[in-house]
Design an enzyme around this catalytic site. Structure first.
Site, PDB file in Angstrom:
ATOM      1  N   ALA A  27       7.596   3.737  -2.072  1.00 19.64           N
ATOM      2  CA  ALA A  27       6.195   3.513  -1.716  1.00 19.64           C
ATOM      3  C   ALA A  27       5.442   2.910  -2.895  1.00 19.64           C
ATOM      4  O   ALA A  27       5.915   2.950  -4.034  1.00 19.64           O
ATOM      5  CB  ALA A  27       5.561   4.837  -1.302  1.00 19.64           C
ATOM      6  N   CYS A  28       4.283   2.396  -2.599  1.00 21.65           N
ATOM      7  CA  CYS A  28       3.369   1.853  -3.601  1.00 21.65           C
ATOM      8  C   CYS A  28       3.117   2.896  -4.684  1.00 21.65           C
ATOM      9  O   CYS A  28       2.928   4.050  -4.353  1.00 21.65           O
ATOM     10  CB  CYS A  28       2.061   1.502  -2.891  1.00 21.65           C
ATOM     11  SG  CYS A  28       0.747   0.948  -3.966  1.00 21.65           S
TER      12      CYS A  28
END
Lengths: 77, 161
Positions: A14-15
């Site tokens: 994920a970011c």
């Protein structure tokens, strides 16, 4: 895509990890070399464009498919 | 680090997990984009920098009380909403792990690798009785507001979280 010098596998991450991993890979590369980044986080598409705009590295190609995104970036400096 | 490098300065005032994560995601993202990042920790944000298991002698009762009541480090923070006596925070951490979102301790480690500068607020440490040895080794220095103002005035982005 030929002449890939480095591969970054950011699938499932994920970011902000895809750009963090890309940035870390870049530091070990020579100018003119190309990295292939694979990610599954779809925000990576606008993010890789923004990242290249900001850092000045060249975005050669982005391929967005349902299951994963592949981007090719050339180190310019 | 060159003088013309673009800069970001972030104040972390809050001591909650969600807000600290937002601060570190922006910090690591900016550092990964080639910017110089300085984070200033003050008040409740100081909890993020607490090292585990450090005992300091000679604290006053009030200083000891701060030590007992504040979260003991980055992995002990609560959500700002839906904490629900720990249940909500635990569930959120599990969901984040499943979705492979980096945890706060992981983000701190990445920030360190990317050269993000962590500054602690002298005044908060004085009020809460926190000593240097109780803070993470990664903390670069202990500063006052003038350091933040100088830094922020040279930054393109400055955030207060």
């Amino acid at each position: 895509m030929d002449n890939i010098d480095q591969i970054v596998d950011a699938r499932g991450l994920a970011c902000p990890m895809p750009i963090v991993k890309l940035s870390q890979a870049m530091t070990g590369m020579e100018v003119g070399q190309t990295v292939e980044v694979t990610a599954t986080d779809h925000s990576f598409v606008p993010d890789i464009e923004a990242w290249c705009r900001k850092t000045g590295h060249q975005l050669i190609e982005v391929n967005e498919a349902e299951e994963e995104i592949k981007a090719y970036v050339k180190k310019t400096k | 680090m060159s003088e013309d490098q673009e800069r970001v300065s972030i104040v972390l005032f809050s001591g909650e997990l969600d807000k600290a994560m937002a601060a570190f995601i922006i910090a690591t993202g900016a550092a990964a984009t080639g910017m110089r990042v300085d984070m200033f920790f003050t008040f409740w944000g100081m909890s993020v920098l607490r090292k585990k298991g450090v005992k300091v002698e000679g604290k006053s009762l009030i200083e000891k009380m701060f030590g007992w009541m504040l979260p003991k480090g980055a992995d002990r923070l609560a959500l700002s909403k839906m904490h629900m006596a720990g249940m909500g925070t635990m569930m959120m951490k599990n969901v984040m792990k499943q979705k492979r979102v980096a945890s706060l301790p992981e983000l701190i480690e990445i920030a360190k690798q990317l050269g993000v500068n962590l500054h602690a607020c002298e005044m908060s440490m004085g009020v809460m009785g926190i000593r240097r040895e109780e803070l993470l080794d990664e903390v670069k220095d202990i500063v006052g507001v003038a350091t933040y103002v100088d830094d922020a005035s040279r930054s393109k982005i400055t955030l207060f979280i």
